[in-house]
Enzyme design. Structure first.
Site: not given
Ligand SMILES: *Cc1c(COP(=O)(O)O)cnc(C)c1O
Length: 399
Positions: A45, A143, A172, A228, A272, A319, A321
């Site tokens: 992601k 969440r 999570h 994950r 600036y 800045c 850019d």
């Molecule tokens: C982003 C995310 C992960 C990955 O987490 P890391 O700490 O980067 O390994 C796993 N599960 C869910 C639901 C996430 O949103």
């Protein structure tokens, strides 16, 4: 004074280099730590945390990842458009308005509310596809996800519906990167109790997946048969105080050159607001990078870039850019400037930048904007590149 054209590396002198061999090594190490009997979901992601989603997804699969995960339907579609065929899970609640497209492209969907479940059932009816569904149970992060009781109800309803394929249950962690194991232990307990209640209701689910990077590294995996991982695959520690397993290293560095090398006379100011003034004559180098590339403006007069192994301080304000640094001597415009290193030299790292900016490296890496071309390496060879703004790409897996 030397005035020169920006080095035309691809379209922009400022570019990121991503080491795909190291990315694969990181994934192989994490797979071994997690146990090779567990499936592995590479989280790509946020444009693979800034590293470039398509190239990373291709390499992750090559390194043995069995699944990919993204956060938006658009991100999943980008992977499909690039020819990536592997299972992709959309993490978090789906945009209900985009569900048909997701289902049409065989994107597995997360369901954590009754509304999301009904939307997926309706999409299955309309598209005549059989969407894969993972139920998200909220075990304490608060969440997204269903309370344990609702999760059991969703599982029963979905399992009884032939139009969909219920494949996973996940949760999570809120605190798996912290020393205190208790919050994670409790979350594992709630998730596994939910799975048992689902089983008691006569529903079998193929995957249960709880661990993120920190939990994999700390061995807080419970009974999960799928893990994950995002941040650790990119070689970045889940928390600043976490020691990374040996062999895991950051895979991205950011570089540029100068558009001008000039002198600053005594008493004159830079950028600036003229917030930096020279006490003695000073060489300056103008670098084509700014906050529109993701370099935080808070680094004004604080950060540094590495040139010929030496730290060269940012002079004046960053800045949109351009950013100006002080140089020890007159240098050629094509001199390589390292904006962000991988910790093996004196350059700033994503952690240094995050510290100065009062944030975490996740924000720095994923905030590296689309304007910065990503160039992919295997060893010393360039194997692909993306300039997303120019719409130019050659992905490594395209050969
Ligand atoms: C982003 C995310 C992960 C990955 O987490 P890391 O700490 O980067 O390994 C796993 N599960 C869910 C639901 C996430 O949103």
């Amino acid at each position: 004074m030397t005035i020169c054209d920006p080095l035309n590396v691809f379209l922009s002198a400022t570019h990121a280099r991503v080491d795909l061999d190291q990315y694969e090594r990181n994934i192989r190490i994490l797979r071994e730590i997690a146990g090779l009997d567990r499936d592995f979901m590479a989280v790509v992601k946020g444009n693979a945390y800034g590293h470039g989603a398509v190239a990373c997804a291709g390499a992750a699969l090559h390194a043995g990842a069995t699944h990919l995960a993204v956060a938006r339907v658009s991100e999943a579609l980008e992977l499909r458009a690039a020819g990536i065929d592997a299972p992709i899970l959309l993490l978090g609640g789906p945009n209900l308005a985009a569900i048909d497209q997701a289902v049409d492209h065989r994107i597995a969907l997360t369901v954590g509310t009754k509304e999301a479940m009904e939307a997926v059932q309706a999409a299955a009816q309309r598209t005549r596809e059989r969407p894969v569904v993972h139920i998200k149970v909220d075990t304490g992060l608060h969440r997204y996800g269903a309370d344990p009781e609702l999760a059991v109800h969703l599982a029963q309803t979905l399992a009884a519906d032939d139009r969909v394929s219920l494949e996973g249950l996940y949760a999570h962690f809120s605190s798996s990167d912290e020393a205190d194991e208790e919050p994670t232990r409790r979350q594992i307990e709630v998730a596994e109790a939910t799975l048992r209640n689902i089983a008691t209701a006569g529903v079998e689910i193929k995957y249960i997946h709880l661990p993120n990077s920190a939990a994999i590294i700390k061995g807080r995996t419970g009974n999960s048969n799928l893990v994950r991982s995002g941040t650790a695959t990119y070689g970045l520690a889940p928390a600043p105080d976490m020691t990374m397993p040996s062999g895991i290293r950051p895979i991205m560095t950011v570089h540029s050159t100068f558009t001008r090398v000039s002198t600053l006379p005594v008493g004159e100011g830079v950028s600036y607001g003229l917030t930096y003034r020279a006490n003695a004559p000073e060489w300056l180098g103008t670098v084509p990078v700014g906050f529109a590339d993701g370099l935080p403006r808070s680094l004004s007069n604080r950060g540094w870039f590495l040139v010929n192994g030496q730290r060269c301080p940012i002079r004046g304000r960053v800045c949109m850019d351009q950013t100006i640094i002080g140089l020890p001597a007159e240098l050629a415009c094509e001199t390589e400037v390292t904006l962000i290193g991988n910790g093996e030299d004196d350059a700033m790292t994503v952690d240094t930048v995050a510290d100065m900016d009062g944030t975490i490296h996740y924000e720095v890496a994923s905030g590296l904007s689309a304007r910065v071309p990503r160039i992919y390496y295997r060893g010393d060879n360039v194997v692909g590149w993306v300039d997303a703004v120019a719409g130019v790409s050659k992905y490594p897996h395209e050969g």
